[in-house]
Motif scaffolding. Structure first.
Motif, short mmCIF file in Angstrom:
data_model
loop_
_atom_site.label_atom_id
_atom_site.label_comp_id
_atom_site.label_asym_id
_atom_site.label_seq_id
_atom_site.Cartn_x
_atom_site.Cartn_y
_atom_site.Cartn_z
N HIS A 145 29.69 -18.24 -105.95
CA HIS A 145 28.94 -18.74 -104.79
C HIS A 145 27.45 -18.53 -104.98
CE1 HIS A 145 27.45 -18.72 -100.58
NE2 HIS A 145 28.43 -19.55 -100.35
N CYS A 285 30.13 -26.78 -96.70
CA CYS A 285 30.54 -25.71 -95.79
C CYS A 285 29.64 -25.76 -94.55
CB CYS A 285 30.40 -24.36 -96.50
SG CYS A 285 30.37 -22.93 -95.43
N CYS A 288 26.99 -22.45 -94.96
CA CYS A 288 26.01 -22.28 -96.05
C CYS A 288 25.70 -23.59 -96.76
CB CYS A 288 26.52 -21.25 -97.05
SG CYS A 288 27.88 -21.85 -98.05
N CYS A 298 33.52 -22.31 -96.18
CA CYS A 298 33.97 -22.09 -97.56
C CYS A 298 34.59 -20.70 -97.66
CB CYS A 298 32.79 -22.22 -98.53
SG CYS A 298 31.66 -20.83 -98.52
N CYS A 301 32.12 -17.74 -97.13
CA CYS A 301 31.70 -17.53 -95.73
C CYS A 301 32.84 -16.98 -94.88
CB CYS A 301 31.13 -18.82 -95.14
SG CYS A 301 29.53 -19.23 -95.86
ZN ZN Z 1 29.91 -21.22 -96.99
#
Ligand code: ZN
Ligand code: AMP
Ligand code: FES
Ligand code: ZN
Length: 312
Positions: A145, A285, A288, A298, A301
């Protein structure tokens, strides 16, 4: 054993290539080969900006060293994971990465996960109850990420990691044992940029781990010798050992296993439905903005969300 190029005493013997080289020729051969792989797999061009994910280990520091020697524009990214129990794994790897950057006058971005999100990886793993007491899955998710987020935010064209042949063959072995077709479809030296994912490349994917160790030592690169303290006993290590046994009796088996897979995939000869990938519904997402196939948030998150509820 004599160096194939100059006849001097060889210091590295590569049985899979039936070739031995002296130290001087070996440290020239590695970047030459890397350049060949960069071109062969269309990894990046001279004018593109590369972000190298550097962990302080031999592979990623060597990768950075090689790309800079080849004249590419390569900056570093170090992620502070907060893994500092018995061994000071994170602080030591950070120190070595920093020193390398300073010594060669290179730009290094440092992102500390705890500073950014409020939890170190071990804490995040504990409170989010992912991965059965081992932080490795939370760590992997977080690294993916963050690397993607930072490469995109800072406007890099491509993200490079230090995965070597032993890493790639072990992953391939695992995915083949399980016939994980989705993973098999996505494994390779280059993952093209798509749906908000940065292009990812692995320029060292055809070098054996022992070649990278030899390169780091020959170049005088100071790297962290310890593995992550959580890595012990991981399935990946077992696959590596299994492949090493095979390699011992059949030199080159590991490389052939990986290269034949790449060839088969390239020519569409893997017995996997090709439209499977299209079945994913990738979208940003809601929190984010990074790509995900989950309905709203996602997985990163969602993990943070869970950690927050638990720690409140
Ligand atoms: Zn996210
Ligand atoms: P690993 O997943 O530890 O085998 O690492 C694979 C690759 O991910 C390394 O070669 C690096 O390119 C990258 N990487 C791992 N850990 C970090 C870190 N803490 N910061 C930046 N890059 C990392
Ligand atoms: Fe991430 Fe070990 S748990 S490096
Ligand atoms: Zn030589």
């Amino acid at each position: 054993m004599k160096c194939k190029k100059c006849g001097a005493r060889a210091s590295v013997n590569m049985r899979q290539h039936r070739m031995a080289l002296c130290k001087e020729h070996f440290v020239e051969w590695i970047p030459e080969q890397t350049e060949r792989f960069i071109k062969k797999y269309n990894m990046f061009a001279r004018d593109e900006k590369i972000l190298v994910a550097v962990s302080g280990g031999k592979d990623s520091l060597s990768l950075w060293d090689i790309l800079v020697r080849l004249g590419y524009q390569a900056d570093g990214l170090y992620l502070g994971l907060g893994i500092d129990g018995g061994v000071q794994y994170s602080s030591e790897s950070h120190r070595l990465t920093d020193e390398f950057a300073k010594r060669h006058n290179l730009k290094l971005h440092v992102v500390d996960i705890e500073g950014e999100y409020g939890y170190s990886i071990p804490v995040l793993s504990d409170i989010s109850h992912r991965g059965k007491g081992k932080p490795c899955s939370v760590c992997g998710l977080t690294k993916r990420h963050e690397m993607n987020r930072i490469a995109r935010d800072l406007g890099y064209d491509v993200l490079a990691t230090g995965h070597n042949l032993d890493d790639e063959a072990a992953v391939l072995f695992g995915n083949t044992l399980q016939w994980s077709s989705d993973y098999l479809l996505r494994q390779g030296p280059v993952l093209p940029s798509k749906d908000g994912l940065a292009r990812k490349v692995k320029p060292l994917c055809r070098f054996y781990e022992r070649e990278m160790t030899a390169y780091a030592i020959a170049r005088g690169i100071e790297y962290i010798y310890d593995e992550c303290p959580y890595a012990e006993g991981a399935t990946q290590i077992f696959y590596k050992e299994t492949l090493n046994q095979l390699e011992n009796s059949r030199p080159g088996a590991k490389l052939t296993f990986y290269l034949r897979f790449l060839e088969a995939r390239q020519s569409g000869n893997l017995f996997i439905e090709k439209d499977r990938e299209a079945a994913y519904n990738i979208h940003p997402c809601e929190r984010c903005g990074q790509p995900t196939s989950a309905p709203e948030l996602c997985s990163f998150c969602r993990m943070l969300e869970k950690a927050k509820t638990v720690s409140e």
